[in-house]
Scaffold this active site. Sequence first.
Site, PDB file in Angstrom:
ATOM      1  N   PRO A  12       0.819  -1.209   0.000  1.00 37.67           N
ATOM      2  CA  PRO A  12       0.000   0.000   0.000  1.00 37.67           C
ATOM      3  C   PRO A  12       0.857   1.265   0.000  1.00 37.67           C
ATOM      4  CG  PRO A  12       0.101  -0.926   2.206  1.00 37.67           C
ATOM      5  CD  PRO A  12       0.881  -1.854   1.320  1.00 37.67           C
ATOM      6  N   ARG A  34      -0.848   4.816  -1.177  1.00 36.33           N
ATOM      7  CA  ARG A  34      -1.800   5.898  -0.950  1.00 36.33           C
ATOM      8  C   ARG A  34      -2.503   5.781   0.404  1.00 36.33           C
ATOM      9  NH1 ARG A  34      -4.357   8.456  -5.341  1.00 36.33           N
ATOM     10  NH2 ARG A  34      -3.888   6.619  -6.600  1.00 36.33           N
ATOM     11  N   CYS A  73       1.664  29.452 -16.089  1.00 34.78           N
ATOM     12  CA  CYS A  73       1.112  29.990 -17.331  1.00 34.78           C
ATOM     13  C   CYS A  73       0.457  28.930 -18.189  1.00 34.78           C
ATOM     14  CB  CYS A  73       2.222  30.672 -18.104  1.00 34.78           C
ATOM     15  SG  CYS A  73       3.049  31.867 -17.077  1.00 34.78           S
TER      16      CYS A  73
HETATM   17  N1  LLP Z   1       2.618  -1.555  -6.104  1.00 33.63           N
HETATM   18  C1  LLP Z   1       2.802  -1.275  -7.404  1.00 33.63           C
HETATM   19  C2  LLP Z   1       3.488  -2.248  -8.243  1.00 33.63           C
HETATM   20  C3  LLP Z   1       2.331  -0.039  -7.920  1.00 33.63           C
HETATM   21  O1  LLP Z   1       2.507   0.231  -9.206  1.00 33.63           O
HETATM   22  C4  LLP Z   1       1.681   0.873  -7.083  1.00 33.63           C
HETATM   23  C5  LLP Z   1       1.201   2.166  -7.580  1.00 33.63           C
HETATM   24  C6  LLP Z   1       1.525   0.543  -5.722  1.00 33.63           C
HETATM   25  C7  LLP Z   1       2.002  -0.688  -5.271  1.00 33.63           C
HETATM   26  C8  LLP Z   1       0.859   1.452  -4.734  1.00 33.63           C
HETATM   27  O2  LLP Z   1      -0.455   1.704  -5.047  1.00 33.63           O
HETATM   28  P1  LLP Z   1      -1.367   2.514  -4.008  1.00 33.63           P
HETATM   29  O3  LLP Z   1      -1.532   1.653  -2.777  1.00 33.63           O
HETATM   30  O4  LLP Z   1      -0.674   3.776  -3.705  1.00 33.63           O
HETATM   31  O5  LLP Z   1      -2.638   2.714  -4.735  1.00 33.63           O
HETATM   32  N2  LLP Z   1       0.166   8.923  -9.300  1.00 33.63           N
HETATM   33  C9  LLP Z   1      -1.140   8.303  -9.188  1.00 33.63           C
HETATM   34  C10 LLP Z   1      -1.063   6.912  -8.613  1.00 33.63           C
HETATM   35  C11 LLP Z   1      -0.111   5.988  -9.334  1.00 33.63           C
HETATM   36  C12 LLP Z   1      -0.016   4.617  -8.732  1.00 33.63           C
HETATM   37  C13 LLP Z   1       1.075   3.834  -9.360  1.00 33.63           C
HETATM   38  N3  LLP Z   1       1.335   2.532  -8.795  1.00 33.63           N
HETATM   39  C14 LLP Z   1      -2.070   9.209  -8.390  1.00 33.63           C
HETATM   40  O6  LLP Z   1      -1.661  10.303  -7.997  1.00 33.63           O
HETATM   41  O7  LLP Z   1      -3.235   8.880  -8.196  1.00 33.63           O
END
Ligand code: LLP
Length: 421
Positions: free
Chosen positions: A276, A278, A346
């Site tokens: 995790p 986010r 801008c």
């Molecule tokens: N593991 C892998 C292989 C991933 O690619 C990701 C996120 C995670 C774990 C973690 O995922 P989470 O638990 O954070 O959902 N920049 C985007 C989010 C990109 C996520 C990319 N991979 C945003 O601001 O929403």
Amino acid sequence: MDHFIYKNGELYAEDVRIAEIAEKVGTPFYVYSTATLERHFQVFDEALDGMEHLVCFAMKSLSNVAVLKLLGNRGAGIDVVSIGEYLRAKAAGVPGNRIVFSGVGKTREEMRIALEGDIRQFNVESEPEMEALSEVALSLGKIAPIAIRVNPDVDAKTHAKIATGKKENKFGIPISRAKEVYAHAATLKGLDVVGIDVHIGSQLTDLEPFRLAYRKVAELCETLRAEGHNIRRLDLGGGLGIPYTRSNEVPPLPSDLGQVIREEVGHLGCEVEIEPGRLIAGNAGLMVTEVIYVKSGEDRDFMIVDAAMNDLVRPSMYDAHHDIELVKEPQAGAEKQPYDIVGPICETGDTFAKAREMNKVAAGDLVAFRSAGAYGAVMASEYNSRPLIPEVLVNGDQFAVIRKRPTYEEMIARDIIPEWL
Ligand code: LLP
């Protein structure tokens, strides 16, 4: 739950006044709450109670070394996707045997550094990558532990830019080909095939896609074991969504996800990893900015703040919503009006929110963007020659700058004028 609450008429991070941080470090800045980060990690850890497991924080969401250290101190593993991230995890004192290396395009150089520095596992995503890793490992006299990332062809029902588990996405190997790919991996002398990896996307607010993916992984695990592979670890990825608005329904909790994991893969007796990002970091951080001007347009008012899309790109990039609050607590019943909240950059895309109902603001007021801990600071750039903004960590009644704002001189000094000019 987080620790950003109003007390005595103003917003606090734990026991520190946001306004005090603004006075000391200037705006804009990011601020993170230790108690919130620790709590979110703990909730995940407890969600997998009773199963051998490791919660590997996906540091792509928030990569400050101080944050990694505080999570590492709690026993967190770290999921990294580049050697830069790997070295940050090491700099935070996280041992290699708690670092998982994911990512679709690792170079041989990255593999070498991680193998030399010790690594828990590589999540490999293709056959050419497997072959390269085996060669690099053998050249160092090592064996690389791997899980192979499978693409389960499941619809994560999230924003297209952050869905990863459909067959048209670049990630993993098609689950339909997994048997052959595992057989191939087993012939490569530099690899120890320890597990299966899956990650279907980010900001998932429905458990069903997780369940479908994990069920496919469980079936695959049994098939592979029957073929003689010693599958003993499952990396189930990250992706659990967070509430970005306080009014909306609450997404499933880590304990709900833990229950799905138990139901779908618990019988296999594998060690479970999850990644995790986010959910641990998102609601543990704010971006704080100051209103520069309020400008009346023909049909709307613009709130122009001193943060911009280069500091927090999510609204322009994904049309993401962030709750935005005044640091000074509005009086009950105080007048509200819609604002377009924009930065100074801008281009029109530098818009954080349109027609957002807010209490009336004036130049000099402080404004806080919620849910900015994940994919905030890490995605910032210096577009428009705006230096990266500082990061601050709060712990109870103390706070520290954990990344300082570069001076303009420092920013400019990185450019090199060739001698012929
Ligand atoms: N593991 C892998 C292989 C991933 O690619 C990701 C996120 C995670 C774990 C973690 O995922 P989470 O638990 O954070 O959902 N920049 C985007 C989010 C990109 C996520 C990319 N991979 C945003 O601001 O929403």
